[in-house]
Motif scaffolding. Sequence first.
Motif, PDB file in Angstrom:
ATOM      1  N   ALA A  16       0.833  -1.204   0.000  1.00  0.00           N
ATOM      2  CA  ALA A  16       0.000   0.000   0.000  1.00  0.00           C
ATOM      3  C   ALA A  16       0.871   1.259   0.000  1.00  0.00           C
ATOM      4  O   ALA A  16       0.598   2.210  -0.735  1.00  0.00           O
ATOM      5  CB  ALA A  16      -0.932   0.001   1.211  1.00  0.00           C
ATOM      6  N   TYR A  21      -0.384   4.896  -0.416  1.00  0.00           N
ATOM      7  CA  TYR A  21      -1.392   4.880   0.627  1.00  0.00           C
ATOM      8  C   TYR A  21      -0.755   4.517   1.961  1.00  0.00           C
ATOM      9  O   TYR A  21      -0.591   3.349   2.282  1.00  0.00           O
ATOM     10  CB  TYR A  21      -2.539   3.920   0.268  1.00  0.00           C
ATOM     11  CG  TYR A  21      -3.263   4.384  -0.960  1.00  0.00           C
ATOM     12  CD1 TYR A  21      -4.170   5.433  -0.882  1.00  0.00           C
ATOM     13  CD2 TYR A  21      -2.992   3.823  -2.194  1.00  0.00           C
ATOM     14  CE1 TYR A  21      -4.806   5.900  -2.015  1.00  0.00           C
ATOM     15  CE2 TYR A  21      -3.628   4.286  -3.333  1.00  0.00           C
ATOM     16  CZ  TYR A  21      -4.527   5.324  -3.241  1.00  0.00           C
ATOM     17  OH  TYR A  21      -5.151   5.788  -4.355  1.00  0.00           O
ATOM     18  N   SER A  23      -0.246   4.079   6.072  1.00  0.00           N
ATOM     19  CA  SER A  23      -1.123   3.500   7.086  1.00  0.00           C
ATOM     20  C   SER A  23      -0.604   3.840   8.475  1.00  0.00           C
ATOM     21  O   SER A  23       0.525   4.278   8.641  1.00  0.00           O
ATOM     22  CB  SER A  23      -1.202   1.984   6.921  1.00  0.00           C
ATOM     23  OG  SER A  23       0.027   1.381   7.238  1.00  0.00           O
ATOM     24  N   PHE A  37      -5.816   2.998   6.894  1.00  0.00           N
ATOM     25  CA  PHE A  37      -5.118   3.369   5.661  1.00  0.00           C
ATOM     26  C   PHE A  37      -5.688   4.687   5.166  1.00  0.00           C
ATOM     27  O   PHE A  37      -6.912   4.861   5.085  1.00  0.00           O
ATOM     28  CB  PHE A  37      -5.285   2.284   4.580  1.00  0.00           C
ATOM     29  CG  PHE A  37      -4.478   1.055   4.868  1.00  0.00           C
ATOM     30  CD1 PHE A  37      -3.217   0.895   4.322  1.00  0.00           C
ATOM     31  CD2 PHE A  37      -4.969   0.078   5.719  1.00  0.00           C
ATOM     32  CE1 PHE A  37      -2.471  -0.234   4.614  1.00  0.00           C
ATOM     33  CE2 PHE A  37      -4.222  -1.050   6.009  1.00  0.00           C
ATOM     34  CZ  PHE A  37      -2.965  -1.203   5.444  1.00  0.00           C
ATOM     35  N   LEU A  38      -4.783   5.630   4.869  1.00  0.00           N
ATOM     36  CA  LEU A  38      -5.170   6.956   4.395  1.00  0.00           C
ATOM     37  C   LEU A  38      -5.350   6.883   2.886  1.00  0.00           C
ATOM     38  O   LEU A  38      -4.395   6.668   2.138  1.00  0.00           O
ATOM     39  CB  LEU A  38      -4.106   7.984   4.769  1.00  0.00           C
ATOM     40  CG  LEU A  38      -3.737   8.018   6.259  1.00  0.00           C
ATOM     41  CD1 LEU A  38      -2.635   9.036   6.505  1.00  0.00           C
ATOM     42  CD2 LEU A  38      -4.954   8.300   7.114  1.00  0.00           C
ATOM     43  N   MET A  39      -6.589   7.066   2.445  1.00  0.00           N
ATOM     44  CA  MET A  39      -6.938   6.847   1.048  1.00  0.00           C
ATOM     45  C   MET A  39      -7.037   8.137   0.240  1.00  0.00           C
ATOM     46  O   MET A  39      -7.374   8.106  -0.926  1.00  0.00           O
ATOM     47  CB  MET A  39      -8.276   6.098   0.968  1.00  0.00           C
ATOM     48  CG  MET A  39      -8.284   4.766   1.703  1.00  0.00           C
ATOM     49  SD  MET A  39      -7.069   3.611   1.065  1.00  0.00           S
ATOM     50  CE  MET A  39      -7.753   3.310  -0.545  1.00  0.00           C
ATOM     51  N   GLY A  40      -6.763   9.260   0.843  1.00  0.00           N
ATOM     52  CA  GLY A  40      -6.893  10.540   0.142  1.00  0.00           C
ATOM     53  C   GLY A  40      -8.292  11.099   0.318  1.00  0.00           C
ATOM     54  O   GLY A  40      -9.219  10.409   0.759  1.00  0.00           O
ATOM     55  N   ARG A  43     -10.272  10.484   3.503  1.00  0.00           N
ATOM     56  CA  ARG A  43     -10.887   9.166   3.673  1.00  0.00           C
ATOM     57  C   ARG A  43      -9.919   8.189   4.326  1.00  0.00           C
ATOM     58  O   ARG A  43      -8.758   8.112   3.963  1.00  0.00           O
ATOM     59  CB  ARG A  43     -11.280   8.633   2.299  1.00  0.00           C
ATOM     60  CG  ARG A  43     -12.199   7.486   2.364  1.00  0.00           C
ATOM     61  CD  ARG A  43     -12.951   7.355   1.037  1.00  0.00           C
ATOM     62  NE  ARG A  43     -13.296   5.973   0.923  1.00  0.00           N
ATOM     63  CZ  ARG A  43     -12.783   5.139   0.045  1.00  0.00           C
ATOM     64  NH1 ARG A  43     -11.933   5.555  -0.845  1.00  0.00           N
ATOM     65  NH2 ARG A  43     -13.139   3.881   0.049  1.00  0.00           N
ATOM     66  N   VAL A  44     -10.438   7.457   5.303  1.00  0.00           N
ATOM     67  CA  VAL A  44      -9.672   6.430   6.003  1.00  0.00           C
ATOM     68  C   VAL A  44     -10.472   5.131   5.931  1.00  0.00           C
ATOM     69  O   VAL A  44     -11.684   5.143   6.143  1.00  0.00           O
ATOM     70  CB  VAL A  44      -9.458   6.806   7.489  1.00  0.00           C
ATOM     71  CG1 VAL A  44      -8.750   5.686   8.239  1.00  0.00           C
ATOM     72  CG2 VAL A  44      -8.693   8.112   7.614  1.00  0.00           C
ATOM     73  N   LEU A  87      -8.077  -2.191  -2.021  1.00  0.00           N
ATOM     74  CA  LEU A  87      -7.476  -0.874  -2.186  1.00  0.00           C
ATOM     75  C   LEU A  87      -7.664  -0.344  -3.600  1.00  0.00           C
ATOM     76  O   LEU A  87      -8.059   0.808  -3.777  1.00  0.00           O
ATOM     77  CB  LEU A  87      -5.983  -0.903  -1.823  1.00  0.00           C
ATOM     78  CG  LEU A  87      -5.656  -0.220  -0.507  1.00  0.00           C
ATOM     79  CD1 LEU A  87      -6.345  -0.880   0.657  1.00  0.00           C
ATOM     80  CD2 LEU A  87      -4.180  -0.102  -0.305  1.00  0.00           C
ATOM     81  N   CYS A  91      -9.863   3.230  -4.207  1.00  0.00           N
ATOM     82  CA  CYS A  91      -9.005   4.415  -4.281  1.00  0.00           C
ATOM     83  C   CYS A  91      -9.770   5.550  -4.956  1.00  0.00           C
ATOM     84  O   CYS A  91     -10.590   5.305  -5.831  1.00  0.00           O
ATOM     85  CB  CYS A  91      -7.747   4.122  -5.088  1.00  0.00           C
ATOM     86  SG  CYS A  91      -6.657   2.940  -4.291  1.00  0.00           S
TER      87      CYS A  91
END
Length: 92
Positions: A16, A21, A23, A37-40, A43-44, A87, A91
Amino acid sequence: MQILESKLERDCVEWAGSIGYPSFKIQKKKGWPDRGFLMGNERVIFVEFKRENEVPGELQDHIHKMLSDLDYEVWVIDNKEYFENVLLNNCP
């Protein structure tokens, strides 16, 4: 041979991170997922890593439901291929 939960987590975190991405580990919080996980886009997603065919316990189910009720995604992952699909399909 079944992969250890710790190795699965390490491999997934590394993968990731390699695609952007990051974490964070959730430590000493009984019942909480293993990582976020930081998805941008603010968003987590939360991930609980398990050995293959293992399921969350009662307390984990309770915490996962609480997070879901707050509109967070919680995924139970027992193999790397599934993690990659989660993921890549979630995304921004």
